[in-house]
Each structure stands twice: as structure tokens, then as C-alpha cells.
Design a protein around this motif. Structure first.
Motif, PDB file in Angstrom:
ATOM      1  N   THR A   4       0.851  -1.175   0.000  1.00  0.00           N
ATOM      2  CA  THR A   4       0.000   0.000   0.000  1.00  0.00           C
ATOM      3  C   THR A   4       0.888   1.226   0.000  1.00  0.00           C
ATOM      4  N   VAL A   5       0.631   2.107  -0.951  1.00  0.00           N
ATOM      5  CA  VAL A   5       1.401   3.337  -1.080  1.00  0.00           C
ATOM      6  C   VAL A   5       0.470   4.503  -0.806  1.00  0.00           C
ATOM      7  N   LEU A   6       0.896   5.399   0.063  1.00  0.00           N
ATOM      8  CA  LEU A   6       0.140   6.614   0.360  1.00  0.00           C
ATOM      9  C   LEU A   6       0.887   7.784  -0.253  1.00  0.00           C
ATOM     10  N   ILE A   7       0.213   8.486  -1.163  1.00  0.00           N
ATOM     11  CA  ILE A   7       0.789   9.681  -1.781  1.00  0.00           C
ATOM     12  C   ILE A   7       0.178  10.893  -1.090  1.00  0.00           C
ATOM     13  N   VAL A   8       1.036  11.758  -0.597  1.00  0.00           N
ATOM     14  CA  VAL A   8       0.567  12.979   0.059  1.00  0.00           C
ATOM     15  C   VAL A   8       0.933  14.139  -0.857  1.00  0.00           C
ATOM     16  N   THR A   9      -0.073  14.652  -1.554  1.00  0.00           N
ATOM     17  CA  THR A   9       0.161  15.729  -2.511  1.00  0.00           C
ATOM     18  C   THR A   9      -1.121  16.501  -2.769  1.00  0.00           C
ATOM     19  N   ALA A  10      -0.949  17.752  -3.157  1.00  0.00           N
ATOM     20  CA  ALA A  10      -2.080  18.587  -3.548  1.00  0.00           C
ATOM     21  C   ALA A  10      -2.057  18.833  -5.052  1.00  0.00           C
ATOM     22  N   MET A  11      -1.129  18.221  -5.768  1.00  0.00           N
ATOM     23  CA  MET A  11      -0.983  18.500  -7.199  1.00  0.00           C
ATOM     24  C   MET A  11      -2.148  17.939  -8.006  1.00  0.00           C
ATOM     25  N   SER A  34      -3.403  16.410   2.000  1.00  0.00           N
ATOM     26  CA  SER A  34      -2.686  17.254   2.960  1.00  0.00           C
ATOM     27  C   SER A  34      -1.976  16.350   3.966  1.00  0.00           C
ATOM     28  N   ARG A  35      -1.082  16.933   4.732  1.00  0.00           N
ATOM     29  CA  ARG A  35      -0.397  16.166   5.777  1.00  0.00           C
ATOM     30  C   ARG A  35      -1.393  15.715   6.846  1.00  0.00           C
ATOM     31  N   ARG A  36      -2.367  16.570   7.122  1.00  0.00           N
ATOM     32  CA  ARG A  36      -3.398  16.233   8.107  1.00  0.00           C
ATOM     33  C   ARG A  36      -4.203  15.016   7.630  1.00  0.00           C
ATOM     34  N   LEU A  51       4.802   8.507   0.122  1.00  0.00           N
ATOM     35  CA  LEU A  51       5.416   9.472  -0.780  1.00  0.00           C
ATOM     36  C   LEU A  51       4.871  10.853  -0.442  1.00  0.00           C
ATOM     37  N   LEU A  52       5.708  11.686   0.127  1.00  0.00           N
ATOM     38  CA  LEU A  52       5.308  13.029   0.532  1.00  0.00           C
ATOM     39  C   LEU A  52       5.844  14.018  -0.493  1.00  0.00           C
ATOM     40  N   ASP A  53       4.949  14.756  -1.108  1.00  0.00           N
ATOM     41  CA  ASP A  53       5.327  15.736  -2.122  1.00  0.00           C
ATOM     42  C   ASP A  53       6.045  16.894  -1.441  1.00  0.00           C
ATOM     43  N   SER A  54       7.284  17.135  -1.815  1.00  0.00           N
ATOM     44  CA  SER A  54       8.053  18.220  -1.200  1.00  0.00           C
ATOM     45  C   SER A  54       7.511  19.581  -1.604  1.00  0.00           C
ATOM     46  N   ALA A  55       6.610  19.621  -2.572  1.00  0.00           N
ATOM     47  CA  ALA A  55       6.015  20.882  -3.000  1.00  0.00           C
ATOM     48  C   ALA A  55       4.805  21.271  -2.146  1.00  0.00           C
ATOM     49  N   LEU A  56       4.438  20.465  -1.160  1.00  0.00           N
ATOM     50  CA  LEU A  56       3.305  20.804  -0.295  1.00  0.00           C
ATOM     51  C   LEU A  56       3.596  22.102   0.457  1.00  0.00           C
ATOM     52  N   SER A  57       2.568  22.840   0.693  1.00  0.00           N
ATOM     53  CA  SER A  57       2.688  24.121   1.388  1.00  0.00           C
ATOM     54  C   SER A  57       3.204  23.923   2.814  1.00  0.00           C
ATOM     55  N   ASP A  58       4.112  24.786   3.228  1.00  0.00           N
ATOM     56  CA  ASP A  58       4.614  24.769   4.606  1.00  0.00           C
ATOM     57  C   ASP A  58       3.679  25.501   5.555  1.00  0.00           C
ATOM     58  N   PRO A  80      10.002  15.693  -4.968  1.00  0.00           N
ATOM     59  CA  PRO A  80       9.203  16.581  -5.807  1.00  0.00           C
ATOM     60  C   PRO A  80       8.448  15.748  -6.855  1.00  0.00           C
ATOM     61  N   LEU A  81       7.258  15.351  -6.526  1.00  0.00           N
ATOM     62  CA  LEU A  81       6.499  14.437  -7.385  1.00  0.00           C
ATOM     63  C   LEU A  81       6.314  14.986  -8.794  1.00  0.00           C
ATOM     64  N   ASN A  82       6.006  16.249  -8.900  1.00  0.00           N
ATOM     65  CA  ASN A  82       5.716  16.845 -10.202  1.00  0.00           C
ATOM     66  C   ASN A  82       6.919  16.801 -11.133  1.00  0.00           C
ATOM     67  N   SER A  83       8.111  17.061 -10.617  1.00  0.00           N
ATOM     68  CA  SER A  83       9.291  17.120 -11.477  1.00  0.00           C
ATOM     69  C   SER A  83       9.835  15.736 -11.848  1.00  0.00           C
TER      70      SER A  83
END
Length: 187
Positions: A4-11, A34-36, A51-58, A80-83
Motif C-alpha cells: 500500500t502506497v500513500l501519496i501525500v500531494t495537492a498537485m 494534505s499532511r493532516r 510518498l510526501l510531495d516536497s512541493a506541499l505548502s509549509d 518533488p512528485l511533479n518534477s
């Protein structure tokens, strides 16, 4: 074991990435926006990789560190998932999971070898002591019989241990350490 893979991204397009990972990595893929949301998902049960997208808002209150602390053995990747693109993410994920599998296999082999060595040492001592005991002239017939039985039991165990080590593809580890779930924390 099912991955099971969890992708955390808003893209946008995260669903396409999830489908590609699911197909190429043969895994169930879930998306948290979101991280939440990732924390809520992690509380429901373990995942193989996170997989945590490094582009997520801080600006979000929930930090990446809190997510990592709750990953509970998942392979954590902040990238950086997008790149990277879908295939880049799939290759990276497969490489990391294969590295973990190899490390776990090697760890099981080393643990099995250590247990085998300890058992063989103990059996050797038991065999020697039972032989010495049975040679004692002051031994009653009842105790001599018990010493003989202990010797036979130890010898039987020694033979079984040798045959298990010879027959099992990964040594005694496959008998004593069944395949562990993906639970090692690597960061």
C-alpha cells in the motif's frame, strides 16, 4: 504481501500518478491531499510506502516530521512528485522497496545463522554432558537410563537441525523467522 502506497500531494493529476504506481508497482495506492489527511489515513492502518510531495505548502499546521513519526514502518520518501514524473516516481519507489527487501532478507539470514550457531553450541554441550554423565560409575540404573534418553533426544534434535539447515532455501531462517511484514523504518 500486498503493498500500500500513500501519496501525500495537492498537485493536479495525482490520480494519474496513483494509477501508474498501482499498475507498475503492483500496489494499492491512496491519495491524501494534505499532511493532516495523511495522518488520519496512517492512524487507520500501516502503509508500505509514504510518498510526501516536497512541493506541499509549509503553511499547514501538521509538519512533515509529525507525518514521519506516524509512518510506523513505511518507507518514507519526500520528493518533488511533479518534477520526477510518474515513471521516475515508480522507478524510485521500486528501487527503494527492493533495497529494503534485500536488507530484510540479509537480516533474516544473519539472525538465522546466529540462532543456528547458538543452538548447535548448546546441543554440543548437552551431548557432551550426557555422555560424561552416562560414563559415571556411581550412576544408578534409573539415572543412567534418563541420561541415555537425554542423549538420544539431543542427538535427534541435532540431526533435525542439520537437515532443516540443508533443506531450507534460506537456511533455518525460513523455519524460525517467517517472512516479516514490511515494518522496518528507513529514512
Amino acid at each position: 504481501m500486498e503493498k500500500t502506497v500513500l501519496i501525500v500531494t495537492a498537485m493536479e493529476g495525482a490520480e494519474n500518478l496513483a494509477r501508474a504506481i498501482s499498475r507498475e508497482a503492483d500496489a494499492i495506492v491512496e491519495i491524501a491531499r494534505s499532511r493532516r489527511a495523511a495522518l488520519a489515513r496512517l492512524r487507520r492502518g500501516p502503509v508500505t510506502a509514504l510518498l510526501l510531495d516536497s512541493a506541499l505548502s509549509d503553511a499547514e499546521v501538521t509538519t512533515s516530521d509529525i507525518v514521519w513519526q506516524n509512518a510506523d514502518g513505511a518507507v518514507p520518501l519526500e520528493i518533488p512528485l511533479n518534477s520526477l514524473g510518474a515513471m521516475g516516481v515508480v522507478r524510485l519507489l521500486q528501487s527503494v522497496l527492493e533495497g529494503r527487501r534485500q536488507a530484510e532478507t540479509e537480516g533474516r539470514k544473519q539472525a538465522a545463522a546466529a540462532v543456528t550457531e547458538e543452538l548447535q553450541s548448546t546441543l554440543t554441550s548437552l551431548l557432551l554432558e550426557s555422555d560424561l554423565l552416562s560414563r559415571d560409575k556411581a550412576l544408578t540404573p534409573n539415572l543412567a537410563e534418563k541420561a541415555r534418553i537425554v542423549r538420544e533426544l539431543a542427538d535427534t534434535l541435532r540431526v533435525r537441525l542439520r537437515s532443516e539447515c540443508r533443506d531450507a532455501p534460506s537456511g533455518l531462517g525460513s523455519v524460525m523467522f517467517p517472512r516479516a511484514s514490511e515494518s522496518m523504518y528507513v529514512r
